[in-house]
Design a protein around this motif. Structure first.
Motif, PDB file in Angstrom:
ATOM      1  N   ALA A 184      10.533   1.060   3.900  1.00  0.00           N
ATOM      2  CA  ALA A 184      10.844   0.000   2.933  1.00  0.00           C
ATOM      3  C   ALA A 184       9.925   0.106   1.710  1.00  0.00           C
ATOM      4  CB  ALA A 184      10.687  -1.361   3.601  1.00  0.00           C
ATOM      5  N   GLY A 185       8.625   0.346   1.945  1.00  0.00           N
ATOM      6  CA  GLY A 185       7.673   0.466   0.828  1.00  0.00           C
ATOM      7  C   GLY A 185       8.053   1.613  -0.095  1.00  0.00           C
ATOM      8  N   GLY A 221       7.039   8.265   2.833  1.00  0.00           N
ATOM      9  CA  GLY A 221       6.771   6.878   3.239  1.00  0.00           C
ATOM     10  C   GLY A 221       7.012   6.688   4.728  1.00  0.00           C
ATOM     11  N   MET A 222       8.100   7.289   5.220  1.00  0.00           N
ATOM     12  CA  MET A 222       8.415   7.190   6.657  1.00  0.00           C
ATOM     13  C   MET A 222       7.303   7.824   7.481  1.00  0.00           C
ATOM     14  SD  MET A 222      12.358   8.371   6.850  1.00  0.00           S
ATOM     15  CE  MET A 222      13.687   7.439   6.146  1.00  0.00           C
ATOM     16  N   LEU A 264      11.477   0.957  -2.020  1.00  0.00           N
ATOM     17  CA  LEU A 264      11.304   0.016  -3.133  1.00  0.00           C
ATOM     18  C   LEU A 264      10.604   0.693  -4.311  1.00  0.00           C
ATOM     19  CD1 LEU A 264      11.863  -3.135  -3.483  1.00  0.00           C
ATOM     20  CD2 LEU A 264       9.390  -3.289  -3.496  1.00  0.00           C
ATOM     21  N   SER A 265       9.551   1.439  -3.978  1.00  0.00           N
ATOM     22  CA  SER A 265       8.787   2.121  -5.027  1.00  0.00           C
ATOM     23  C   SER A 265       9.648   3.153  -5.760  1.00  0.00           C
ATOM     24  CB  SER A 265       7.580   2.813  -4.370  1.00  0.00           C
ATOM     25  OG  SER A 265       6.651   3.140  -5.332  1.00  0.00           O
ATOM     26  N   VAL A 266      10.420   3.904  -4.984  1.00  0.00           N
ATOM     27  CA  VAL A 266      11.289   4.930  -5.575  1.00  0.00           C
ATOM     28  C   VAL A 266      12.348   4.288  -6.470  1.00  0.00           C
ATOM     29  CG1 VAL A 266      13.182   6.461  -4.901  1.00  0.00           C
ATOM     30  CG2 VAL A 266      10.947   6.783  -3.902  1.00  0.00           C
ATOM     31  N   ILE A 314       0.830  -1.210   0.000  1.00  0.00           N
ATOM     32  CA  ILE A 314       0.000   0.000   0.000  1.00  0.00           C
ATOM     33  C   ILE A 314       0.862   1.257   0.000  1.00  0.00           C
ATOM     34  CG2 ILE A 314      -1.613   1.353   1.408  1.00  0.00           C
ATOM     35  CD1 ILE A 314      -2.856  -1.409   2.171  1.00  0.00           C
ATOM     36  N   VAL A 315       1.871   1.263   0.863  1.00  0.00           N
ATOM     37  CA  VAL A 315       2.766   2.437   0.899  1.00  0.00           C
ATOM     38  C   VAL A 315       3.457   2.582  -0.457  1.00  0.00           C
ATOM     39  CG1 VAL A 315       4.848   3.407   1.937  1.00  0.00           C
ATOM     40  CG2 VAL A 315       3.135   2.355   3.375  1.00  0.00           C
TER      41      VAL A 315
END
Lengths: 230, 298
Positions: B287-288, B227-228, B291-293, B190-191
């Motif tokens: 982490a989400g 994200g954080m 990874l997305s970035v 989701i993040v």
């Protein structure tokens, strides 16, 4: 000393359209020159190759003695910080004010907030946009947007300015004003390369002009008929 | 990174949180629900663990002595056993005392013992154990040593109970990580999706930043910080909701355990566990987004 050197540079788009074909030229440090030619001549592609938005299919591009043809990551970012770019489509961020757009280029190189705003405001004032600093780009005319884009290109006092049709949307008076600004920063030592298809810009210009046609740089012997055509 | 860059990144994060407020709130909300389920399970596990540990304190080892061992010899055995590191205390239960205890345990039905020999029950030593020695393995070791002593007839301990308790605690631990794994994956995705949306929404802006010379770190940092923040906000919200649910439901949570929970006290997660949940949320958010970035901002 050459600031920019292109050696047999070509750019081929799949399947086999050549945007730029075997271009070789040099630009001296502190030189002011125009790159002219009709639409589709390859001027924009050549500039994109210079600021490394595109990668050359063949050949080598040296800027200030450094090969920039295959630059990536941090090296590419550092190289671009030496450049001031003016784009044909302005590339302004619509939700940021004119001043914020100009200051953005200073912000990314780490200029303190207050100082970057001061520089941006000074440039906008010089370009006749003193009262428009807080306006969002969509509320500005094409000419005003173009001047904001010019101000952004100059805010870091770059070593090289690459401008693609920087006066395309300006009336003659504003175009002359912008050119005067380019000329002034050139006098301060900045190398300026302007791509244009507007022959009016060259009337009072006594510097070097490069002509492009169908992706090729016209040779000296081609220049006379080409120049007379413009 | 220069101070001006820090201010620049902070400004971009603030702008993004403002402009994509509902997207960020929704993500933090979903994150909170995920961590709420996990935190709720942690809370249940903690309290069941306490309950089970309480039951564990009732576990004693019974050492039945031979019929020919007199009280003095039994006292010798008791003192010897008290020297074992596992044994907190040893109590001698004479035949007579065992008979009385048995009668009292039968209560109103003690009449059935009429006519039976009051010395039929063996004398014994009841061993109380230290906290760290109530596991099945530790008790088995002790039992082996005690059974080898002269004068000892038989040693008994609730082996089946210990096994059940061990399985219950182990099952809960496993369930926590399986459930946690699924929930973490959901939160992570989701993040990641929200950050992807933010990247797509600002694609032109990112391109312009790259063209004016912004480095990779400067472009990526705001998304990772978002994200954080989402992870941390989700975890904080989950903790708040868990605390509220705990206060409202309170003792009703013990009802399913009936008399087994008599005298038990429910406790909320301790400071350390609350901190763990916050760090977990922060890590998931980070982490989400990382990874997305990495995937969408190559």
């Amino acid at each position: 000393m050459s600031m920019i050197q292109l050696h047999s540079v070509s750019k081929v788009y799949p399947p086999d359209y050549a945007g730029v074909k075997d271009v070789t030229f040099q630009v001296e440090a502190g030189e002011f020159l125009f790159l002219c030619g009709p639409s589709g001549a390859g001027k924009t592609t050549l500039l994109r190759l210079l600021f490394r938005s595109e990668q050359a299919s063949e050949g080598q591009i040296l800027v200030d003695g450094r090969n920039v043809t295959r630059l990536k990551g941090a090296g590419l970012a550092a190289y671009r910080r030496k450049l001031g770019l003016v784009f044909q489509d302005f590339k302004l961020i619509p939700h940021m004010t004119a001043l914020e757009n100009v200051s953005l280029a200073a912000d990314v190189v780490g200029v303190p907030w207050r100082q970057s705003r001061r520089r941006g405001f000074r440039l906008l004032s010089e370009l006749g946009l003193k009262d428009k600093y807080g306006v969002l780009p969509p509320a500005l005319s094409g000419g005003e947007q173009q001047r904001v884009a010019i101000a952004r290109a100059l805010v870091n006092e770059p070593e090289i300015v690459l401008a693609d049709e920087p006066t395309g949307n300006l009336d003659p008076e504003r175009a002359a004003e912008s050119l005067r600004l380019f000329a002034r920063i050139n006098e301060e030592g900045t190398t300026v390369l302007i791509a244009t298809h507007d022959p009016r810009l060259l009337r009072s210009f006594d510097g070097r002009v490069l002509l492009m046609h169908q992706g090729r740089l016209l040779r000296r012997e081609d220049l006379e008929p080409a120049a007379s055509a413009t | 990174m220069k101070l001006a860059h820090v201010a620049f990144v902070a400004g971009r994060v603030a702008r993004s949180l403002r402009e994509l407020l509902w997207t960020h709130l929704l993500t933090a909300g979903v994150m909170a629900m995920t961590l709420l389920v996990f935190g709720g399970f942690l809370l249940i596990q903690e309290n069941v663990g306490q309950l089970v540990r309480g039951w564990g304190q009732e576990i004693h080892v019974f050492v039945y002595v031979d019929g020919n061992v007199d009280r003095a010899a039994a006292t010798g055995l008791r003192m010897r056993m008290e020297r074992y590191p596992e044994v907190r205390a040893a109590r001698y239960v004479s035949r007579e005392r065992a008979w009385e205890d048995f009668k009292s345990a039968l209560g109103s039905q003690s009449g059935i013992l009429e006519g039976l020999d009051p010395t039929m029950l063996p004398a014994s030593l009841e061993l109380e154990l230290y906290d760290g020695y109530r596991s099945r393995d530790a008790i088995a070791g002790l039992v082996e040593r005690v059974a080898a002593l002269e004068g000892v007839q038989e040693v008994e301990y609730p082996e089946a109970w210990l096994e059940r308790l061990r399985l219950l605690l182990m099952g809960m631990e496993w369930l926590k990580w399986v459930l946690g794994g699924v929930l973490f994956l959901v939160a992570f995705l989701i993040v990641g999706s929200t950050i992807k949306l933010a990247i797509v929404a600002r694609r032109d802006e990112i391109e312009i930043m790259q063209l004016v010379g912004a480095g990779t770190g400067l472009i990526r940092a705001p998304f990772i910080i978002e994200g954080m923040i989402q992870g941390l906000a989700g975890a904080a919200l989950a903790l708040g909701l868990l605390r509220a649910a705990f206060s409202f439901l309170g003792a009703e949570l013990l009802a399913p355990f009936g008399s087994l929970a008599a005298g038990a006290q429910l406790t909320f997660l301790n400071t350390w566990q609350c901190g763990e949940l916050l760090v977990l949320g922060w890590l998931l958010g980070t982490a989400g987004s990382v990874l997305s970035v990495r995937r969408f901002l190559a």
